[in-house]
Each structure stands twice: as structure tokens, then as C-alpha cells.
Design a protein around this motif. Structure first.
Motif, PDB file in Angstrom:
ATOM      1  N   ASP A 124      -5.590   8.315   3.126  1.00  7.72           N
ATOM      2  CA  ASP A 124      -6.863   9.026   3.312  1.00  7.72           C
ATOM      3  C   ASP A 124      -7.343   9.641   2.004  1.00  7.72           C
ATOM      4  OD1 ASP A 124      -4.660  10.693   3.470  1.00  7.72           O
ATOM      5  OD2 ASP A 124      -5.488  12.013   4.999  1.00  7.72           O
ATOM      6  N   TYR A 125      -6.409   9.987   1.130  1.00 10.28           N
ATOM      7  CA  TYR A 125      -6.770  10.486  -0.196  1.00 10.28           C
ATOM      8  C   TYR A 125      -7.350   9.360  -1.050  1.00 10.28           C
ATOM      9  CZ  TYR A 125      -6.244  13.275  -4.500  1.00 10.28           C
ATOM     10  OH  TYR A 125      -6.476  13.980  -5.667  1.00 10.28           O
ATOM     11  N   VAL A 126      -6.784   8.155  -0.909  1.00  8.36           N
ATOM     12  CA  VAL A 126      -7.338   6.982  -1.597  1.00  8.36           C
ATOM     13  C   VAL A 126      -8.756   6.704  -1.094  1.00  8.36           C
ATOM     14  CG1 VAL A 126      -7.063   4.507  -2.049  1.00  8.36           C
ATOM     15  CG2 VAL A 126      -5.048   5.978  -1.964  1.00  8.36           C
ATOM     16  N   ASN A 127      -8.939   6.775   0.217  1.00  6.93           N
ATOM     17  CA  ASN A 127     -10.271   6.557   0.806  1.00  6.93           C
ATOM     18  C   ASN A 127     -11.299   7.541   0.253  1.00  6.93           C
ATOM     19  OD1 ASN A 127      -9.199   4.560   2.384  1.00  6.93           O
ATOM     20  ND2 ASN A 127      -9.514   5.589   4.335  1.00  6.93           N
ATOM     21  N   ALA A 128     -10.844   8.772   0.012  1.00  5.71           N
ATOM     22  CA  ALA A 128     -11.771   9.827  -0.422  1.00  5.71           C
ATOM     23  C   ALA A 128     -12.183   9.686  -1.884  1.00  5.71           C
ATOM     24  CB  ALA A 128     -11.127  11.197  -0.196  1.00  5.71           C
ATOM     25  N   ASP A 129     -11.513   8.813  -2.618  1.00  7.04           N
ATOM     26  CA  ASP A 129     -11.826   8.604  -4.035  1.00  7.04           C
ATOM     27  C   ASP A 129     -12.941   7.567  -4.156  1.00  7.04           C
ATOM     28  OD1 ASP A 129     -11.927   8.273  -6.750  1.00  7.04           O
ATOM     29  OD2 ASP A 129      -9.754   8.075  -7.020  1.00  7.04           O
ATOM     30  N   PRO A 130     -14.111   7.940  -4.666  1.00 11.99           N
ATOM     31  CA  PRO A 130     -15.207   6.971  -4.782  1.00 11.99           C
ATOM     32  C   PRO A 130     -14.950   5.900  -5.846  1.00 11.99           C
ATOM     33  CG  PRO A 130     -15.818   9.061  -5.803  1.00 11.99           C
ATOM     34  CD  PRO A 130     -14.499   9.289  -5.122  1.00 11.99           C
ATOM     35  N   ASP A 131     -13.992   6.155  -6.728  1.00  6.27           N
ATOM     36  CA  ASP A 131     -13.663   5.195  -7.783  1.00  6.27           C
ATOM     37  C   ASP A 131     -12.560   4.260  -7.277  1.00  6.27           C
ATOM     38  OD1 ASP A 131     -12.915   3.789 -10.022  1.00  6.27           O
ATOM     39  OD2 ASP A 131     -12.692   5.545 -11.312  1.00  6.27           O
ATOM     40  N   PRO A 132     -12.813   2.945  -7.180  1.00  5.87           N
ATOM     41  CA  PRO A 132     -11.816   2.013  -6.635  1.00  5.87           C
ATOM     42  C   PRO A 132     -10.735   1.590  -7.636  1.00  5.87           C
ATOM     43  CG  PRO A 132     -13.790   0.814  -7.236  1.00  5.87           C
ATOM     44  CD  PRO A 132     -14.075   2.259  -7.530  1.00  5.87           C
ATOM     45  N   THR A 133     -10.730   2.182  -8.832  1.00  4.91           N
ATOM     46  CA  THR A 133      -9.799   1.740  -9.874  1.00  4.91           C
ATOM     47  C   THR A 133      -8.349   1.880  -9.442  1.00  4.91           C
ATOM     48  OG1 THR A 133     -11.397   2.442 -11.546  1.00  4.91           O
ATOM     49  CG2 THR A 133      -9.161   1.984 -12.303  1.00  4.91           C
ATOM     50  N   PHE A 134      -8.018   3.002  -8.808  1.00  2.00           N
ATOM     51  CA  PHE A 134      -6.626   3.181  -8.410  1.00  2.00           C
ATOM     52  C   PHE A 134      -6.185   2.120  -7.410  1.00  2.00           C
ATOM     53  CE2 PHE A 134      -3.479   4.893  -5.391  1.00  2.00           C
ATOM     54  CZ  PHE A 134      -2.392   4.993  -6.259  1.00  2.00           C
ATOM     55  N   LEU A 135      -7.002   1.850  -6.406  1.00  2.00           N
ATOM     56  CA  LEU A 135      -6.653   0.832  -5.414  1.00  2.00           C
ATOM     57  C   LEU A 135      -6.492  -0.533  -6.081  1.00  2.00           C
ATOM     58  CD1 LEU A 135      -6.150   0.076  -2.472  1.00  2.00           C
ATOM     59  CD2 LEU A 135      -8.620  -0.229  -2.194  1.00  2.00           C
ATOM     60  N   ARG A 136      -7.369  -0.832  -7.042  1.00  2.00           N
ATOM     61  CA  ARG A 136      -7.279  -2.119  -7.723  1.00  2.00           C
ATOM     62  C   ARG A 136      -5.980  -2.233  -8.512  1.00  2.00           C
ATOM     63  NH1 ARG A 136      -8.294  -3.491 -12.699  1.00  2.00           N
ATOM     64  NH2 ARG A 136      -9.520  -1.636 -13.184  1.00  2.00           N
ATOM     65  N   GLU A 137      -5.642  -1.220  -9.282  1.00  2.00           N
ATOM     66  CA  GLU A 137      -4.434  -1.295 -10.094  1.00  2.00           C
ATOM     67  C   GLU A 137      -3.174  -1.197  -9.231  1.00  2.00           C
ATOM     68  OE1 GLU A 137      -4.221   0.775 -13.759  1.00  2.00           O
ATOM     69  OE2 GLU A 137      -6.349   0.458 -14.235  1.00  2.00           O
ATOM     70  N   LEU A 138      -3.270  -0.462  -8.134  1.00  2.00           N
ATOM     71  CA  LEU A 138      -2.157  -0.422  -7.180  1.00  2.00           C
ATOM     72  C   LEU A 138      -1.837  -1.836  -6.688  1.00  2.00           C
ATOM     73  CD1 LEU A 138      -0.234   1.165  -5.189  1.00  2.00           C
ATOM     74  CD2 LEU A 138      -2.181   1.207  -3.609  1.00  2.00           C
ATOM     75  N   CYS A 139      -2.874  -2.541  -6.238  1.00  2.00           N
ATOM     76  CA  CYS A 139      -2.680  -3.900  -5.713  1.00  2.00           C
ATOM     77  C   CYS A 139      -2.275  -4.885  -6.809  1.00  2.00           C
ATOM     78  CB  CYS A 139      -3.958  -4.392  -5.033  1.00  2.00           C
ATOM     79  SG  CYS A 139      -4.429  -3.436  -3.571  1.00  2.00           S
ATOM     80  N   GLU A 140      -2.802  -4.687  -7.995  1.00  2.00           N
ATOM     81  CA  GLU A 140      -2.580  -5.650  -9.072  1.00  2.00           C
ATOM     82  C   GLU A 140      -1.213  -5.509  -9.725  1.00  2.00           C
ATOM     83  OE1 GLU A 140      -5.031  -7.440 -12.921  1.00  2.00           O
ATOM     84  OE2 GLU A 140      -5.750  -5.644 -11.889  1.00  2.00           O
TER      85      GLU A 140
END
Length: 625
Positions: free
Chosen positions: A421-437
Motif C-alpha cells: 500500500d505504501y508502494v501504491n501511494a508513491d506516484p513515482d513508479p521508479t521503485f516498482l520498476r527497479e524492484l521488478c527489474e
């Protein structure tokens, strides 16, 4: 300062040129000199402050001589049951004995007693009637005031009283233990050390206790569950070091237990100092013949980057132990530790984890916390993210990038848990991208815990729509990166608030997902959690609303079986659950069904269908005529 393990016997003590020790540290775990083990941190902190510490690991609690190997310590005894509550360590949620112990050499079971802190304290008192005894660690911390004990199904007194100890230090304890040690070293009597933040003491009079909240008495909470819930919630909202108040619990005339406010959180510099001490970073060599200590494997090449959690899950005891204020280490401290990994012959290039209770928390949830503390009656993320919540993954991203760039490091994993939910609240998708990558290897473990909103409400978790959004975002990001990576959800059965209806809703969700978890956590009522208070009292202490609690072992087995409905061994339980809930529509051959009828019933079902078809045809024929 000698770079070696601390003494574990008299010969070690004498080899250092000591004729005695200042403190004897009795621990329920094997001696592992690594900062993921509480006893290692406390002993090294004392050493860094020029105190001599001798370790007694897993003494024979049936032999009082087992704690006398150093003779009488100059200042006192310290006791910790270990990195886990000894009862959780020993028993499954169904109260069956476990067969191994990851914190013991060779994983051997039975090297510590039940209620280890109490047993060790009384063992010491058999030999030393008047010596200072200080208890701490997770077991003491979460049992510091009267508490419901799941294993005996009773409300127990403060562990300070039952252990025979003089002082209890709760929380992580680095500040508190040094302050107590200095006070004892100055000649102060242990009974006069009543002023240390993060401590609990006993007294016969309240004449010198000021500004304290009077909790319901022990007698009251054992006789009245509502009083228990009221007392627990008062404790829960007073765990903060800035806003928390002193509390008093009465045990009859002339006996009181007093809890001082929590110790202040460590600064980044203090955290760096704690994790930069002279650790050997492995288990004591005397355990080599037994095969070592299994618990070291997961943490040997992992990095602690933070402490505390503002997530506020009801079933988690972190609020009581580490608190809700995030404390972090500097990038330099963490990078230096990672560089040391690359010199270890066992390091294969994989850092197993970078995180803490919640990996992606690297700063307090809002600016006011380090001055005024956390809100008493509000959560940062539940039921919705607070408007003052500061959401930023940039610092964590920079840390991960630096770690990935180190020579000799092939992969940096994140395994300690992402708060989605903290990831969802971040408008910047950079963390999700680097997490997955970069930081997932095929599967990412997350903890939605449930999908039914009535249960999630009691859990202090966000509504199911929040998890569904993360699932979609994660899927989209992996597709964008051209990766096939999956989510592995942690799920919990039988949590307070979960009726059979909610348990079936969870099973239907898994059916639609096409996933059956290999492991399921049945709710475990451990000390000092909101969920345990609900389980015992049947009340939500936040609102005093009645809460349904699945307590019958058979019902709990049915709820658990529903999550793994595809397992043939669970067929009878699943069927009974569906029949009990009047959901036999989920027994059949349709895609929406969870289980099929048995073979004999299959024929009957087909016969009923054929009979129904014949009846319909006959009706149509009659209409035509």
C-alpha cells in the motif's frame, strides 16, 4: 579491544586475563555473534562501554551450578530467552511440540525450557539471592505487564514478578542497558534504578511515582475481559517514546509494577555504531561439530537497513517492541558491511535481503514524529494513508543501486517484506520498476493476509481493492519489462473477525487466481498484539465492538483447509465447511466449484440432471399438445 568471541567459560575468561566478569549474560539461544541476534548487540554494546561480559548459552536449567561457571559477577546477571518467545519457539499454533530449533546447534530441540526467562531467573535466585538480575529480549519485552498467555489459556502476571528479576528492559535496549550498567557501576542499588526510559520495575509504594496512568488492577483484568481490553489499549497508545506516559499496574496491596516511557529512538549515527561493533558475524566455533546454528543461514548475508514499523498490523508485536518510528542506518554503514561480505569465502555474490520489519520504509512517516511522536489514536496507513504521510522511495533506491554496483555482488534480493500500500501511494513508479527489474527472482512475497474487508479491518490492513491494484501494477510492470515473475501472497486463517463466510471468500479468491499456497499461517495469539487481545476478549480494543473469534479447533481446521482446498487431504474438512455455511453450490463440476462430489455422488448428480432434463422435455411436449 580483542577481536574474538566473548568468553563462554571460565577458561576463556582467564585467557583474557580477567579474574571476574561484570555481567553474566544468560541466553536461551546458541551464542551467535551477529547483529541479527539480540544477545550479540547487547553484549557488544556493553563491551564497547568497557564492561566485561561472560556468556552462558542454553544452561542446564535443572542444575543450578550451570549458571555459576564464572562465579559471582561484579554487577549482575542479564537474561534473554532468545530471538523468539520460548513458547513460540517450542509450539505450533495447535500447541504441538516442534521437532527442531533453528537457534540451537544442529537444530536440536529441547535445549531451553518453556517460559525460559522465568526459569532462568529462578535458577539464578537459587544461588544468588541478592544479586541484581535484569531481564530483556523479545519474551520479556512483550510480557512486561499482565498479559494473556495462549499456551496456558490464562492471564499471567508481569514476567518481572514471576522471574524474580529486579528490572526489565523492553524494546531493543541499547540505550537502557548502558544506563543501567553505569548506574550499577556507580554504586547505585538496583532497587533505586527507577528512572531509566524503556524499563519496568516493581515497587511497594507509589509515593515516588509521578504522572502515571493507573491501569486496571491484575485482579480486575483477570475477572473482567472488558477491563483487560481497556488496559491493553491504554498500553498500546502509550508505546511512543515522545508521547507515551508512565503506567502503573497493581497486584494487590503494597505491590506495583511500573512501566516507564519507552527509550528514545536511535539516531542514524547511533545505529551505525551499533552495527559497526566487533562482531565475529557467525556462531561460536564450539558448535561446529554439531553442524553449526541453522538460524545464521538466512541472515549471514543479509543487511539490516532499518528498525521500527508504522504499518500497524494488528497481529504484529512490533508496536510494543521496536515502536512505530523508523530508525535507519547510513548508506556508508550498510555499504561497508556489504563490502565485508565479498571477502567471505562462503559468499556467492547474492545479498539475501536489505531491509527490516518493512523493507521499503527508510524514514519516519511524517516530519513531526521525531519531535512529538506518533499519533495515539491514528494509524499512518490504515484505513487510508494519512494526508501527512511522506511517501518517498528515493533514499532506498539509491541504497539499492549502490549495493548492486559493488564488485563481487551479483544480485541483491528484498525478502523482508514490501508494504504494497505504501508502494501504491508513491506516484513515482521508479521503485516498482527497479524492484521488478533487479530485486525479484521469479517470485515476490507480499502479505495481503486476507481478501475479505471485514477481516482486513480487524487486521489493520488496507481493503482488498488496494492489494488488487498492486497486483495489476506488478503484472503490468513485469509485462513491460518482458519478465515472467509472480506474486506469492502470505495468507492467514482464523484471524478474529473471520467467519466461515470470509474463509470461503478467501478460497474463492484463490480459485479465481488459480493459486494454492504451499504454506498457510493460522492466526497465532502471541503476547502484546491487538489481535491477541481480540482473540481473548472477543472485543476490538480500539472501538470495544464485539468481534467474532474462531476458537474451536475444528472450525479453525476447516478455515485453514479452505485456503488449500485443492489438497485431497483437506477434502472432508472443505466439504464440511461448505455444508456448514450452506454453500454446497461450490460442490460440483462447474468452474466456480471448489470441490467435486465423490464418485458415488457423481452418478446421483448425473441421474438428477437427466431426470430434470426429462421432466423439462415432458413439460414442453405437453405444451405443444
Amino acid at each position: 579491544m580483542i577481536k574474538d568471541f566473548l568468553p563462554v567459560c571460565r577458561a576463556d575468561m582467564e585467557a583474557r586475563g580477567w579474574d571476574s566478569v561484570d555481567f553474566v549474560y544468560v541466553i536461551g539461544d546458541a551464542y551467535v555473534d551477529h547483529p541479527s541476534f539480540g544477545h550479540a548487540i547487547i553484549s557488544r554494546i556493553l563491551e564497547a562501554n568497557n564492561y566485561r561480559v561472560g556468556i552462558i548459552s542454553q544452561p542446564d536449567w535443572k542444575n543450578k551450578k550451570s549458571i555459576d561457571i564464572y562465579g559471582r559477577p561484579r554487577l549482575g546477571f542479564i537474561i534473554s530467552a532468545g530471538n523468539m518467545d520460548s513458547m513460540v519457539n517450542h509450539y505450533t499454533v495447535s500447541k504441538k511440540r516442534r521437532h527442531n530449533d533453528a537457534f540451537t546447534p544442529g537444530g536440536v530441540y529441547g535445549k531451553r525450557p518453556d517460559y525460559a526467562t522465568v526459569v532462568y531467573g529462578n535458577l539464578i535466585r537459587q544461588t544468588y539471592k541478592d544479586i541484581p538480575v535484569i531481564i530483556g529480549g523479545i519474551e520479556a519485552s512483550l510480557r512486561r505487564l499482565a498479559h494473556y498467555d495462549y499456551w496456558s489459556d490464562t492471564v499471567k502476571r508481569s514476567i518481572l514478578l514471576d522471574s524474580g528479576a529486579d528490572l526489565l528492559l523492553y524494546g531493543m535496549g541499547e540505550r537502557s542497558i548502558v544506563e543501567v550498567a553505569d548506574a550499577l557501576d556507580s554504586g547505585l542499588d538496583i532497587r533505586d534504578i527507577t528512572f531509566v526510559p524503556g524499563s519496568v520495575y516493581k515497587t511497594k509504594s507509589l509515593d515516588s511515582v509521578y504522572d502515571a496512568i493507573q491501569l486496571p488492577s491484575f485482579k480486575d483484568i483477570t475477572e473482567n475481559k472488558r477491563k483487560y481490553a481497556e488496559s491493553f489499549y491504554t498500553q498500546y497508545i502509550n508505546t511512543d517514546p515522545f508521547s507515551g506516559q508512565r503506567m502503573v499496574e497493581s497486584y494487590g496491596e503494597h505491590l506495583y509494577v511500573v512501566q516507564n516511557p519507552a527509550a528514545k529512538p536511535l539516531t542514524t549515527g547511533e545505529m551505525d555504531r551499533v552495527y559497526g561493533l566487533n562482531y565475529m558475524r557467525t556462531y561460536h566455533p564450539s558448535y561446529e561439530a554439531a553442524g553449526g546454528v541453522p538460524a545464521i543461514e538466512e541472515v549471514k548475508f543479509s543487511l539490516v537497513s532499518n528498525r521500527g514499523c508504522f504499518g500497524g498490523c494488528s497481529f504484529c508485536a512490533l508496536t510494543f517492541h521496536q515502536g512505530r518510528i523508523i530508525q535507519t542506518r547510513s548508506h556508508e554503514s550498510i555499504i561497508n558491511e556489504a563490502k565485508a561480505f565479498t571477502w567471505d569465502p562462503d559468499f556467492k555474490g547474492y545479498i539475501h535481503d536489505v531491509g527490516g520489519p518493512t523493507a521499503n520504509f527508510r524514514h519516519p512517516s511524517c516530519e513531526k514524529q521525531l519531535k512529538k511522536g506518533v499519533c495515539k489514536n491514528k494509524q499512518c496507513l490504515f484505513p487510508e494513508p494519512c494526508k501527512n504521510l511522506h511517501v518517498d522511495h528515493q533514499d532506498y533506491l539509491e541504497l539499492l543501486r549502490k549495493l548492486r554496483a559493488l564488485p563481487g555482488v551479483k544480485k541483491v534480493f528484498i525478502r523482508s517484506g514490501i508494504r504494497f500500500d505504501y508502494v501504491n501511494a508513491d506516484p513515482d513508479p521508479t521503485f516498482l520498476r527497479e524492484l521488478c527489474e533487479y530485486h525479484v527472482s521469479g517470485q515476490l512475497k507480499v502479505a495481503p493476509e486476507h481478501v475479505a474487508d471485514p477481516v482486513l479491518k480487524r487486521m489493520g490492513k488496507p481493503g482488498n481493492r488496494v492489494y488488487r491494484k498492486f497486483v495489476q501494477d506488478y503484472k503490468n510492470m513485469n509485462e513491460k519489462l518482458g519478465k515472467k515473475q509472480y506474486l506469492v501472497p502470505y495468507l492467514m486463517s482464523s484471524h478474529p473477525g473471520s467467519t466461515m463466510k470470509e474463509a470461503i471468500a478467501l478460497a474463492e479468491y484463490l480459485r479465481d487466481l488459480g493459486y494454492m499456497p504451499e504454506q498457510v499461517q493460522d492466526f497465532y495469539p502471541t503476547p502484546a498484539t491487538l489481535s491477541t487481545c481480540m482473540s481473548y476478549t472477543g472485543l476490538d480494543p480500539r472501538t470495544m465492538e464485539p468481534v467474532y473469534v474462531p476458537k474451536n479447533p475444528h472450525e479453525k481446521a476447516m478455515q485453514r483447509a479452505l485456503i488449500q482446498y485443492r489438497n485431497p487431504k483437506n477434502y472432508d474438512l472443505v466439504r464440511e465447511a461448505l455444508e456448514t455455511a450452506h454453500r454446497t453450490d461450490l460442490i460440483g463440476f462447474d468452474k466456480k466449484c471448489l470441490i467435486r462430489p465423490r464418485r458415488g455422488e457423481q452418478v446421483k448428480t448425473q441421474e438428477r440432471r437427466q431426470t430434470k432434463k426429462r421432466t423439462i422435455r415432458n413439460v414442453h411436449k405437453k405444451k405443444k399438445k
